[in-house]
Design a protein around this motif. Structure first.
Motif, short mmCIF file in Angstrom:
data_model
loop_
_atom_site.label_atom_id
_atom_site.label_comp_id
_atom_site.label_asym_id
_atom_site.label_seq_id
_atom_site.Cartn_x
_atom_site.Cartn_y
_atom_site.Cartn_z
N UNK A 6 -60.09 -28.89 4.32
CA UNK A 6 -58.65 -29.00 4.59
C UNK A 6 -58.23 -28.05 5.70
N UNK A 7 -57.13 -28.37 6.35
CA UNK A 7 -56.67 -27.56 7.48
C UNK A 7 -56.35 -26.12 7.07
N UNK A 8 -56.00 -25.91 5.82
CA UNK A 8 -55.73 -24.54 5.36
C UNK A 8 -56.99 -23.67 5.45
N UNK A 9 -58.17 -24.27 5.28
CA UNK A 9 -59.43 -23.52 5.42
C UNK A 9 -59.64 -23.06 6.85
N UNK A 20 -70.67 -21.59 10.23
CA UNK A 20 -71.31 -22.83 9.78
C UNK A 20 -71.62 -23.74 10.97
N UNK A 21 -70.65 -23.91 11.87
CA UNK A 21 -70.85 -24.77 13.04
C UNK A 21 -71.98 -24.27 13.94
N UNK A 22 -72.04 -22.97 14.14
CA UNK A 22 -73.09 -22.40 14.99
C UNK A 22 -74.48 -22.50 14.36
N UNK A 23 -74.58 -22.20 13.07
CA UNK A 23 -75.90 -22.16 12.44
C UNK A 23 -76.42 -23.55 12.08
N UNK A 24 -75.53 -24.42 11.62
CA UNK A 24 -75.98 -25.75 11.21
C UNK A 24 -76.04 -26.73 12.37
N UNK A 25 -75.34 -26.38 13.48
CA UNK A 25 -75.24 -27.27 14.63
C UNK A 25 -74.63 -28.61 14.24
N UNK A 26 -73.74 -28.57 13.26
CA UNK A 26 -73.05 -29.75 12.77
C UNK A 26 -71.54 -29.54 12.89
N UNK A 27 -70.78 -30.62 13.07
CA UNK A 27 -69.33 -30.48 13.14
C UNK A 27 -68.72 -30.33 11.75
N UNK A 28 -67.51 -29.80 11.71
CA UNK A 28 -66.72 -29.72 10.48
C UNK A 28 -65.49 -30.59 10.70
N UNK A 29 -65.26 -31.55 9.83
CA UNK A 29 -64.12 -32.44 9.91
C UNK A 29 -62.96 -31.80 9.14
N UNK A 30 -61.82 -31.67 9.82
CA UNK A 30 -60.65 -31.03 9.24
C UNK A 30 -59.64 -32.11 8.87
N UNK A 31 -59.12 -32.01 7.63
CA UNK A 31 -58.12 -32.98 7.18
C UNK A 31 -56.75 -32.31 7.08
N UNK A 32 -55.73 -33.11 7.24
CA UNK A 32 -54.35 -32.65 7.09
C UNK A 32 -53.67 -33.65 6.17
N UNK A 33 -53.21 -33.18 5.03
CA UNK A 33 -52.62 -34.04 4.00
C UNK A 33 -53.58 -35.15 3.58
#
Length: 90
Positions: A6-9, A20-33
């Protein structure tokens, strides 16, 4: 499995998401509501993705140019002429 947060994170745990993004080389998807809002990824992965897109654009441009090149020279004709020109000089 994609990482969805969630966007609060993003506000409360930005260092954790960055790590996480640097070490896993994976994106993080952010949700809002509860709905997808943005994607966070490392600068390395972003630059790699941009370079790949640039390469694809150049390949597409070259392919289009090659397909429309009416005055192109056939490789075998070119090689035959080159051999004839070099014959006796090498």
């Amino acid at each position: 499995m994609p990482t969805i947060r969630p966007i609060s994170d993003l506000r409360n745990n930005s260092n954790e998401i960055s790590e996480f993004c640097r070490t896993s080389r994976e994106p993080v998807f952010i949700t809002k509501n509860g709905v997808g809002d943005m994607v966070v990824l490392s600068i390395e992965m972003y630059e790699q993705q941009q370079a790949r897109l640039d390469l694809y654009a150049k390949l597409s441009e070259t392919e289009t140019k090659t397909a429309s090149d009416i005055d192109g020279t056939d490789f075998f004709e070119f090689a035959k002429k080159l051999r004839a020109d070099l014959d006796g000089r090498v």
